[in-house]
Design a protein around this motif. Structure first.
Motif, PDB file in Angstrom:
ATOM      1  N   PHE A  28       0.832  -1.199   0.000  1.00 28.83           N
ATOM      2  CA  PHE A  28       0.000   0.000   0.000  1.00 28.83           C
ATOM      3  C   PHE A  28       0.868   1.251   0.000  1.00 28.83           C
ATOM      4  CE2 PHE A  28      -2.401  -3.373   1.895  1.00 28.83           C
ATOM      5  CZ  PHE A  28      -3.722  -3.151   1.557  1.00 28.83           C
ATOM      6  N   GLY A  29       0.427   2.282  -0.721  1.00 27.78           N
ATOM      7  CA  GLY A  29       1.134   3.556  -0.691  1.00 27.78           C
ATOM      8  C   GLY A  29       0.581   4.513  -1.722  1.00 27.78           C
ATOM      9  N   ASP A  30       0.839   5.792  -1.497  1.00 29.82           N
ATOM     10  CA  ASP A  30       0.417   6.820  -2.449  1.00 29.82           C
ATOM     11  C   ASP A  30       1.155   6.654  -3.773  1.00 29.82           C
ATOM     12  OD1 ASP A  30      -1.104   7.818  -0.381  1.00 29.82           O
ATOM     13  OD2 ASP A  30      -0.031   9.721  -0.207  1.00 29.82           O
ATOM     14  N   SER A  31       0.676   7.368  -4.792  1.00 25.78           N
ATOM     15  CA  SER A  31       1.365   7.402  -6.089  1.00 25.78           C
ATOM     16  C   SER A  31       2.776   7.918  -5.888  1.00 25.78           C
ATOM     17  CB  SER A  31       0.645   8.352  -7.053  1.00 25.78           C
ATOM     18  OG  SER A  31      -0.641   7.901  -7.321  1.00 25.78           O
ATOM     19  N   LYS A  32       3.698   7.351  -6.624  1.00 23.60           N
ATOM     20  CA  LYS A  32       5.090   7.825  -6.688  1.00 23.60           C
ATOM     21  C   LYS A  32       5.908   7.594  -5.413  1.00 23.60           C
ATOM     22  CE  LYS A  32       4.395   9.922 -10.713  1.00 23.60           C
ATOM     23  NZ  LYS A  32       4.590   9.169 -11.889  1.00 23.60           N
ATOM     24  N   VAL A  33       5.441   6.733  -4.496  1.00 20.18           N
ATOM     25  CA  VAL A  33       6.260   6.452  -3.307  1.00 20.18           C
ATOM     26  C   VAL A  33       7.258   5.336  -3.567  1.00 20.18           C
ATOM     27  CG1 VAL A  33       4.545   7.285  -1.652  1.00 20.18           C
ATOM     28  CG2 VAL A  33       4.620   4.844  -2.225  1.00 20.18           C
ATOM     29  N   GLY A  34       7.065   4.588  -4.664  1.00 19.84           N
ATOM     30  CA  GLY A  34       8.017   3.547  -5.019  1.00 19.84           C
ATOM     31  C   GLY A  34       7.523   2.127  -4.841  1.00 19.84           C
ATOM     32  N   THR A  54       1.136  -0.018 -12.085  1.00 17.54           N
ATOM     33  CA  THR A  54       0.820  -0.480 -10.745  1.00 17.54           C
ATOM     34  C   THR A  54      -0.024  -1.714 -10.964  1.00 17.54           C
ATOM     35  OG1 THR A  54       0.882   1.714  -9.782  1.00 17.54           O
ATOM     36  CG2 THR A  54      -0.391   0.070  -8.612  1.00 17.54           C
ATOM     37  N   GLY A  55       0.346  -2.809 -10.365  1.00 20.11           N
ATOM     38  CA  GLY A  55      -0.400  -4.031 -10.625  1.00 20.11           C
ATOM     39  C   GLY A  55      -0.030  -5.134  -9.673  1.00 20.11           C
ATOM     40  N   ASP A  56      -0.136  -6.345 -10.176  1.00 18.01           N
ATOM     41  CA  ASP A  56       0.140  -7.522  -9.369  1.00 18.01           C
ATOM     42  C   ASP A  56       1.368  -8.223  -9.919  1.00 18.01           C
ATOM     43  OD1 ASP A  56      -2.126  -6.990  -7.868  1.00 18.01           O
ATOM     44  OD2 ASP A  56      -3.407  -8.245  -9.112  1.00 18.01           O
ATOM     45  N   TYR A  57       2.137  -8.810  -9.019  1.00 17.29           N
ATOM     46  CA  TYR A  57       3.381  -9.493  -9.363  1.00 17.29           C
ATOM     47  C   TYR A  57       3.423 -10.812  -8.612  1.00 17.29           C
ATOM     48  CZ  TYR A  57       4.464  -4.762 -10.758  1.00 17.29           C
ATOM     49  OH  TYR A  57       4.410  -3.533 -11.349  1.00 17.29           O
ATOM     50  N   THR A  58       4.175 -11.756  -9.157  1.00 19.55           N
ATOM     51  CA  THR A  58       4.318 -13.060  -8.530  1.00 19.55           C
ATOM     52  C   THR A  58       5.788 -13.443  -8.519  1.00 19.55           C
ATOM     53  OG1 THR A  58       2.151 -13.714  -9.378  1.00 19.55           O
ATOM     54  CG2 THR A  58       3.576 -15.477  -8.611  1.00 19.55           C
ATOM     55  N   SER A  59       6.206 -14.078  -7.435  1.00 21.70           N
ATOM     56  CA  SER A  59       7.557 -14.632  -7.375  1.00 21.70           C
ATOM     57  C   SER A  59       7.500 -15.930  -6.586  1.00 21.70           C
ATOM     58  CB  SER A  59       8.529 -13.641  -6.723  1.00 21.70           C
ATOM     59  OG  SER A  59       8.305 -13.563  -5.330  1.00 21.70           O
ATOM     60  N   GLU A  60       8.626 -16.604  -6.544  1.00 22.87           N
ATOM     61  CA  GLU A  60       8.741 -17.805  -5.725  1.00 22.87           C
ATOM     62  C   GLU A  60       9.757 -17.543  -4.634  1.00 22.87           C
ATOM     63  OE1 GLU A  60       9.632 -21.097  -8.309  1.00 22.87           O
ATOM     64  OE2 GLU A  60       7.512 -21.326  -8.817  1.00 22.87           O
ATOM     65  N   PHE A  61       9.532 -18.178  -3.495  1.00 19.04           N
ATOM     66  CA  PHE A  61      10.408 -17.998  -2.345  1.00 19.04           C
ATOM     67  C   PHE A  61      10.690 -19.366  -1.742  1.00 19.04           C
ATOM     68  CE2 PHE A  61      11.120 -17.121   2.218  1.00 19.04           C
ATOM     69  CZ  PHE A  61      12.159 -16.208   2.119  1.00 19.04           C
ATOM     70  N   LYS A  62      11.963 -19.700  -1.636  1.00 15.94           N
ATOM     71  CA  LYS A  62      12.351 -20.990  -1.052  1.00 15.94           C
ATOM     72  C   LYS A  62      12.615 -20.800   0.432  1.00 15.94           C
ATOM     73  CE  LYS A  62      15.212 -24.974  -2.060  1.00 15.94           C
ATOM     74  NZ  LYS A  62      14.192 -25.941  -2.362  1.00 15.94           N
ATOM     75  N   TYR A  63      11.957 -21.645   1.229  1.00 16.78           N
ATOM     76  CA  TYR A  63      12.077 -21.555   2.682  1.00 16.78           C
ATOM     77  C   TYR A  63      11.854 -22.940   3.270  1.00 16.78           C
ATOM     78  CZ  TYR A  63      11.059 -19.918   7.452  1.00 16.78           C
ATOM     79  OH  TYR A  63      11.065 -19.717   8.808  1.00 16.78           O
ATOM     80  N   SER A  64      12.782 -23.387   4.071  1.00 21.06           N
ATOM     81  CA  SER A  64      12.685 -24.708   4.722  1.00 21.06           C
ATOM     82  C   SER A  64      12.395 -25.823   3.716  1.00 21.06           C
ATOM     83  CB  SER A  64      11.608 -24.695   5.813  1.00 21.06           C
ATOM     84  OG  SER A  64      11.977 -23.836   6.845  1.00 21.06           O
ATOM     85  N   ASP A  65      13.182 -25.882   2.654  1.00 20.63           N
ATOM     86  CA  ASP A  65      13.065 -26.920   1.629  1.00 20.63           C
ATOM     87  C   ASP A  65      11.728 -26.917   0.891  1.00 20.63           C
ATOM     88  OD1 ASP A  65      15.637 -27.830   2.183  1.00 20.63           O
ATOM     89  OD2 ASP A  65      14.913 -29.163   3.778  1.00 20.63           O
ATOM     90  N   GLN A  66      10.985 -25.856   0.974  1.00 18.30           N
ATOM     91  CA  GLN A  66       9.736 -25.707   0.242  1.00 18.30           C
ATOM     92  C   GLN A  66       9.846 -24.469  -0.634  1.00 18.30           C
ATOM     93  OE1 GLN A  66       7.854 -28.582   0.418  1.00 18.30           O
ATOM     94  NE2 GLN A  66       6.057 -27.332   0.753  1.00 18.30           N
ATOM     95  N   THR A  67       9.157 -24.473  -1.757  1.00 22.75           N
ATOM     96  CA  THR A  67       9.072 -23.295  -2.603  1.00 22.75           C
ATOM     97  C   THR A  67       7.632 -22.796  -2.558  1.00 22.75           C
ATOM     98  OG1 THR A  67      10.833 -24.098  -4.037  1.00 22.75           O
ATOM     99  CG2 THR A  67       9.408 -22.375  -4.924  1.00 22.75           C
ATOM    100  N   TYR A  68       7.473 -21.524  -2.232  1.00 23.08           N
ATOM    101  CA  TYR A  68       6.155 -20.925  -2.076  1.00 23.08           C
ATOM    102  C   TYR A  68       5.905 -19.908  -3.179  1.00 23.08           C
ATOM    103  CZ  TYR A  68       6.588 -22.912   2.544  1.00 23.08           C
ATOM    104  OH  TYR A  68       6.766 -23.785   3.580  1.00 23.08           O
ATOM    105  N   LYS A  69       4.677 -19.855  -3.634  1.00 22.71           N
ATOM    106  CA  LYS A  69       4.264 -18.827  -4.584  1.00 22.71           C
ATOM    107  C   LYS A  69       3.860 -17.601  -3.766  1.00 22.71           C
ATOM    108  CE  LYS A  69       1.004 -17.896  -8.283  1.00 22.71           C
ATOM    109  NZ  LYS A  69      -0.149 -18.414  -9.023  1.00 22.71           N
ATOM    110  N   THR A  77      -3.006   4.404  -2.377  1.00 25.34           N
ATOM    111  CA  THR A  77      -3.738   4.965  -1.243  1.00 25.34           C
ATOM    112  C   THR A  77      -4.018   6.464  -1.390  1.00 25.34           C
ATOM    113  OG1 THR A  77      -1.664   5.311  -0.036  1.00 25.34           O
ATOM    114  CG2 THR A  77      -2.847   3.253   0.374  1.00 25.34           C
ATOM    115  N   ASP A  78      -3.877   7.002  -2.604  1.00 26.83           N
ATOM    116  CA  ASP A  78      -4.189   8.417  -2.798  1.00 26.83           C
ATOM    117  C   ASP A  78      -5.632   8.727  -2.384  1.00 26.83           C
ATOM    118  OD1 ASP A  78      -1.684   9.165  -3.722  1.00 26.83           O
ATOM    119  OD2 ASP A  78      -2.190   8.757  -5.814  1.00 26.83           O
ATOM    120  N   ASN A  79      -6.525   7.776  -2.653  1.00 26.10           N
ATOM    121  CA  ASN A  79      -7.922   7.934  -2.268  1.00 26.10           C
ATOM    122  C   ASN A  79      -8.269   6.800  -1.306  1.00 26.10           C
ATOM    123  OD1 ASN A  79     -10.666   8.205  -1.987  1.00 26.10           O
ATOM    124  ND2 ASN A  79     -11.087   8.356  -4.186  1.00 26.10           N
TER     125      ASN A  79
END
Length: 188
Positions: A28-34, A54-69, A77-79
């Motif tokens: 969450f954040g206003d426009s142009k906050v990064g 501004t949209g949705d992104y997906t990555s994978e994260f490996k933790y404790s021998d598991q890979t999570y989406k 949050t401007d409005n």
């Protein structure tokens, strides 16, 4: 025996829940906050001066021998009247721009409206705008703006230089995995 069957059934349920686990993080954040720059910095370890989407992104994260989406949703949050409910995410990241006090005010207002128990961090972006020799004093100033009960949830970062982005995101994702697992297990 019945006890062994129950034990192995619960163990299989636990493993199944981990395998199918999807983690949702709201940014969450206003426009142009990064928001986009920070997510892209974490996912690709790159920074581009001109992000527009501004949209949705997906990555994978490996933790404790598991890979999570891991799914990241950006919420502008401007409005504040027309935004997603933060409670629908496993973890919320509220971002404000170090050089824009209004973006901090919006972050704090939104955080105050969030239900108790929601996991969150407030990230202060654009740390790179502060000269290295002034950072300690400026970070103290930034933390003094935080309500005392939120100070441990504040962290300065820089999407541009990458400072602290990886460390913060990995901590956020680990906490979100735990939260998502608990939510999924409770719904079974």
């Amino acid at each position: 025996t019945l006890k062994a069957i129950l034990y192995y059934s619960l163990k299989l349920l636990f493993i199944y829940n981990l395998m199918e686990l999807k983690v949702k993080i709201g940014v969450f954040g206003d426009s142009k906050v990064g928001k986009t720059s920070i997510i892209q910095r974490y996912i690709t370890n790159q920074f581009e001066e001109n992000y527009h989407n501004t949209g949705d992104y997906t990555s994978e994260f490996k933790y404790s021998d598991q890979t999570y989406k891991v799914e990241y949703s950006e919420i502008n949050t401007d409005n504040l009247e027309h935004i997603d409910k933060p409670e629908q995410y496993d973890f919320c990241i509220f971002i404000y721009d170090y050089s824009n006090k209004k973006s901090l005010d919006n972050c704090l207002k939104l955080k105050n409206d969030v239900e108790k128990g929601t996991l969150f961090f407030i990230l202060v972006n654009k740390l790179d705008l502060i000269k290295k020799e002034e950072r300690d004093a400026k970070c103290d100033e930034i933390f003094s703006l935080a309500p005392k009960d939120l100070a441990q949830h504040f962290a300065p970062i820089s999407a541009k230089s990458g400072e602290f982005v990886k460390e913060i995101f990995e901590e956020v994702i680990r906490k979100a995995i735990f939260r998502a697992f608990i939510k999924k297990t409770m719904n079974v």
